[in-house]
Design a protein around this motif. Sequence first.
Motif, PDB file in Angstrom:
ATOM      1  N   TRP A 168       3.913  -2.440   2.994  1.00 33.18           N
ATOM      2  CA  TRP A 168       3.359  -1.581   1.999  1.00 33.18           C
ATOM      3  C   TRP A 168       1.847  -1.562   1.969  1.00 33.18           C
ATOM      4  O   TRP A 168       1.299  -2.744   2.084  1.00 33.18           O
TER       5      TRP A 168
ATOM      6  N   HIS B 104      -6.523  -0.286  -2.990  1.00 32.68           N
ATOM      7  CA  HIS B 104      -6.497  -1.796  -3.624  1.00 32.68           C
ATOM      8  C   HIS B 104      -6.483  -1.735  -5.138  1.00 32.68           C
ATOM      9  O   HIS B 104      -7.186  -0.877  -5.871  1.00 32.68           O
TER      10      HIS B 104
ATOM     11  N   LEU C 240      -1.283  -6.207  -9.045  1.00 33.69           N
ATOM     12  CA  LEU C 240      -0.666  -6.870  -8.234  1.00 33.69           C
ATOM     13  C   LEU C 240       0.522  -7.633  -8.514  1.00 33.69           C
ATOM     14  O   LEU C 240       1.630  -7.701  -8.031  1.00 33.69           O
TER      15      LEU C 240
ATOM     16  N   THR D  52       4.178  -7.017  -6.826  1.00 34.71           N
ATOM     17  CA  THR D  52       4.893  -7.973  -6.179  1.00 34.71           C
ATOM     18  C   THR D  52       6.116  -8.150  -6.859  1.00 34.71           C
ATOM     19  O   THR D  52       7.338  -8.644  -6.539  1.00 34.71           O
TER      20      THR D  52
ATOM     21  N   LEU E 131       7.724 -12.159   0.089  1.00 34.25           N
ATOM     22  CA  LEU E 131       6.445 -11.755   0.613  1.00 34.25           C
ATOM     23  C   LEU E 131       6.189 -12.481   1.702  1.00 34.25           C
ATOM     24  O   LEU E 131       5.808 -13.880   1.553  1.00 34.25           O
TER      25      LEU E 131
ATOM     26  N   ILE F 203      -0.056 -10.901   3.144  1.00 38.75           N
ATOM     27  CA  ILE F 203      -0.823 -10.147   2.407  1.00 38.75           C
ATOM     28  C   ILE F 203      -2.476 -10.206   2.926  1.00 38.75           C
ATOM     29  O   ILE F 203      -2.598 -11.143   3.393  1.00 38.75           O
ATOM     30  N   GLU F 204      -2.664  -9.102   3.092  1.00 39.11           N
ATOM     31  CA  GLU F 204      -3.996  -8.934   3.612  1.00 39.11           C
ATOM     32  C   GLU F 204      -4.876  -7.839   2.762  1.00 39.11           C
ATOM     33  O   GLU F 204      -4.254  -7.011   2.134  1.00 39.11           O
ATOM     34  N   GLU F 205      -6.038  -7.775   2.751  1.00 37.65           N
ATOM     35  CA  GLU F 205      -7.023  -6.809   1.964  1.00 37.65           C
ATOM     36  C   GLU F 205      -8.130  -6.427   3.136  1.00 37.65           C
ATOM     37  O   GLU F 205      -8.595  -7.119   4.108  1.00 37.65           O
TER      38      GLU F 205
ATOM     39  N   LEU G 235      -4.787  -2.689  -0.160  1.00 40.03           N
ATOM     40  CA  LEU G 235      -4.136  -4.128  -0.039  1.00 40.03           C
ATOM     41  C   LEU G 235      -2.744  -3.846   0.701  1.00 40.03           C
ATOM     42  O   LEU G 235      -2.089  -2.601   0.626  1.00 40.03           O
TER      43      LEU G 235
ATOM     44  N   LEU H  24       0.952  -5.355   1.755  1.00 39.16           N
ATOM     45  CA  LEU H  24       1.876  -6.439   1.483  1.00 39.16           C
ATOM     46  C   LEU H  24       3.075  -6.352   2.487  1.00 39.16           C
ATOM     47  O   LEU H  24       3.658  -5.269   2.485  1.00 39.16           O
ATOM     48  N   ARG H  25       3.128  -7.429   3.270  1.00 38.45           N
ATOM     49  CA  ARG H  25       4.257  -7.514   4.048  1.00 38.45           C
ATOM     50  C   ARG H  25       5.722  -8.077   3.486  1.00 38.45           C
ATOM     51  O   ARG H  25       5.488  -9.395   3.289  1.00 38.45           O
ATOM     52  N   TRP H  26       6.725  -7.325   3.317  1.00 37.43           N
ATOM     53  CA  TRP H  26       7.990  -8.004   2.734  1.00 37.43           C
ATOM     54  C   TRP H  26       9.111  -8.347   3.841  1.00 37.43           C
ATOM     55  O   TRP H  26       9.106  -7.658   4.863  1.00 37.43           O
TER      56      TRP H  26
END
Length: 303
Positions: free
Chosen positions: A192, A196, A250, A254, A264, A267-269, A296, A298-300
């Motif tokens: 995703w 942010h 956030l 999550t 999860l 996670i990166e910004e 933002l 998010l890797r699931w």
Amino acid sequence: MPQPPRRPFRSGPRPGPAPAREQERDRPPSAASFRPRGGPGHGKTPGTAAGPGRDHGTSWEKSADWYDRIIGERGSELYQAVVIPGALNLLAPKRGEKVLDLGCGQGVFSRAMAQKGCEVTGIDAAPTLIQKARTYPVKPPIRYLVRDAAQLEGLGEFDAASAILCVQNMEHLDVVATAAAKVLKPGGRMLWVVNHPAFRIPRQSAWGQDEERKIQYRRTDAYSSTLSIPIVMHPGKADSESTISFHRSLQTLTATGFAAGLVLGGIEEWYSHKESQPGPRARAENRARKEFPLFLALRWEKR
């Protein structure tokens, strides 16, 4: 605190309001440019820029032609410089993998994954955007379908899935996350990418200028509440099309993934790549770009 006078940007004119799919403009305006125009609610929000009598929904069908003119085949500058490289790095699609691109729009990220040798299926609920996607050829070819992101039955199983700057346009994200988790193979992953949620909240966040300290700061008026915010594509145009942007904290984002049975895995910004032209506020603007991320990611993972 008194607000400084409104000033023009040195980087050139700004376009109209950024679409909820991206909202990617990152130039810090003066504090005087902050004018809150809405808040919590669903559908029409009285007293906002949406105006009386205008209906709002999550469909991008009415805005498809305009959106395609902005994004086109390769995506906007920020898409090319920040979003696509970051997403490819974090999702890490591999040659021969089957990948599902949710809310694919006109297929910018779908094509980026196809060029990595993936077998890509791109879906979007807007028929015109899918038609636009099919006009941009790529090898291997991509399977594009008009499909709601919550209705994934019959598409098969996938090694990976992506939802790039479209999660904020999904009202029932919990249903989408559950549907996507079901079509992922064991060990599959899903990415995703969202504006942010702490710093880029439509109508609830803005840039300000502290002249005494010579810094740009980020003002946030709401964060924890889940909001549905009407976004008018062309303010000032009486019959402008509009859509809804859904803000989630956030924690809420999550929790939605966890509830779908995902874990999860990363996670990166991501920050702007831009630099201001030389001038009295360039240093403050460049510092602010490095302090406040635009996106933002998010890797699931499905265990």
